[in-house]
Motif scaffolding. Sequence first.
Motif, mmCIF file in Angstrom:
data_model
loop_
_atom_site.group_PDB
_atom_site.id
_atom_site.type_symbol
_atom_site.label_atom_id
_atom_site.label_comp_id
_atom_site.label_asym_id
_atom_site.label_seq_id
_atom_site.Cartn_x
_atom_site.Cartn_y
_atom_site.Cartn_z
ATOM 1 N N THR A 86 -10.514 -10.775 3.187
ATOM 2 C CA THR A 86 -10.534 -11.670 2.029
ATOM 3 C C THR A 86 -9.869 -13.004 2.323
ATOM 4 O O THR A 86 -10.138 -13.995 1.636
ATOM 5 N N GLY A 127 -8.663 -5.476 3.677
ATOM 6 C CA GLY A 127 -8.032 -6.556 2.933
ATOM 7 C C GLY A 127 -7.918 -7.861 3.696
ATOM 8 O O GLY A 127 -7.982 -8.944 3.107
ATOM 9 N N GLN A 132 -7.415 3.384 -5.138
ATOM 10 C CA GLN A 132 -8.613 2.967 -4.406
ATOM 11 C C GLN A 132 -8.465 1.547 -3.880
ATOM 12 O O GLN A 132 -8.887 1.236 -2.760
ATOM 13 N N SER A 133 -7.852 0.679 -4.690
ATOM 14 C CA SER A 133 -7.682 -0.716 -4.254
ATOM 15 C C SER A 133 -6.722 -0.821 -3.079
ATOM 16 O O SER A 133 -6.923 -1.642 -2.176
ATOM 17 N N THR A 134 -5.675 0.021 -3.061
ATOM 18 C CA THR A 134 -4.757 -0.015 -1.923
ATOM 19 C C THR A 134 -5.435 0.485 -0.653
ATOM 20 O O THR A 134 -5.174 -0.031 0.439
ATOM 21 N N ARG A 194 -7.858 3.737 -9.893
ATOM 22 C CA ARG A 194 -8.365 2.439 -9.434
ATOM 23 C C ARG A 194 -7.344 1.756 -8.534
ATOM 24 O O ARG A 194 -7.712 1.131 -7.535
ATOM 25 N N TYR A 195 -6.069 1.877 -8.888
ATOM 26 C CA TYR A 195 -5.027 1.260 -8.065
ATOM 27 C C TYR A 195 -4.980 1.907 -6.681
ATOM 28 O O TYR A 195 -4.864 1.208 -5.657
ATOM 29 N N MET A 207 -8.633 0.156 0.009
ATOM 30 C CA MET A 207 -9.501 -0.944 0.431
ATOM 31 C C MET A 207 -8.689 -2.064 1.057
ATOM 32 O O MET A 207 -9.114 -2.677 2.045
ATOM 33 N N LEU A 208 -7.516 -2.318 0.493
ATOM 34 C CA LEU A 208 -6.654 -3.371 1.038
ATOM 35 C C LEU A 208 -6.240 -3.044 2.468
ATOM 36 O O LEU A 208 -6.245 -3.917 3.338
ATOM 37 N N THR A 242 0.810 -1.227 0.000
ATOM 38 C CA THR A 242 0.000 0.000 0.000
ATOM 39 C C THR A 242 0.837 1.269 0.000
ATOM 40 O O THR A 242 0.286 2.368 0.100
#
Length: 245
Positions: free
Chosen positions: A101, A98, A89-91, A86-87, A93-94, A65
């Motif tokens: 999951t 994360g 945002q994904s970090t 998008r990347y 969320m991670l 992250t």
Amino acid sequence: MSETGSGFAVWVQGFFERIQLVFYAPRAAFAAVRGRETAHDWLLPTLLVCLVGLAAHQLTLDVLTDLEAPAVQRHLESMDEDGRQRYEQSTAMLRAHGWMTIPVGTFTSLVIVAGVLMAMARSLFLVEVNYRQMLVVKAYAASVVAVEWFLQAGLIWSTGDPGMQLGFGGLLSDGVAASFVGRVLSAVNPFDLWQIGIMGVGLSSMVDVPKEKAIIAIVLLWMFWLVGGVGVETISRNLPPPPQG
């Protein structure tokens, strides 16, 4: 120590011995529980894998992250603006969710794969098998995932490269990796093949199915799922964007 406590200690010792056997003598591990499977025989290995996964997640979280890391910056430079957003945002969320999951994915895989193995054993090999037995087969085989996560986390943490992977994708050039065949090969993981081999041995040990036939059947199902997943992803990528209102 009471007799009950002593019995539990012996059971725990036997459990860890079976987990070790999975890696070098899987048939002996499954033979030790055949006919006397309990919920502990699939639940405890799954919880053990989850614990390793959560530890690996925590170890690599900062690397994965850190948007200022050189490896991440090189990755971001190859993206357009939408891809970078998008990347990022994904970090986020991670970092926030994360960890969820890992147990969700592990238990979902356990439930689905055990069901597929049971259906395959009953329909293809015409043998009597119950769901608990297939839960044990999948749970024991999934011990390989703990090794995979441990090794991958160590590589990511030591190199600082969030893109570090253990699959065959790292051996492909960028041009080949972008093709359909390349994406299929990138999805092939040697640890998946190892897990499939253990599941084949487990199915053979539990219900007297020929080991070679069990492994071949599982490999074919896995390849169908792999190619189908890449195909669906390819189609979705090539779909035209929805019309703007």
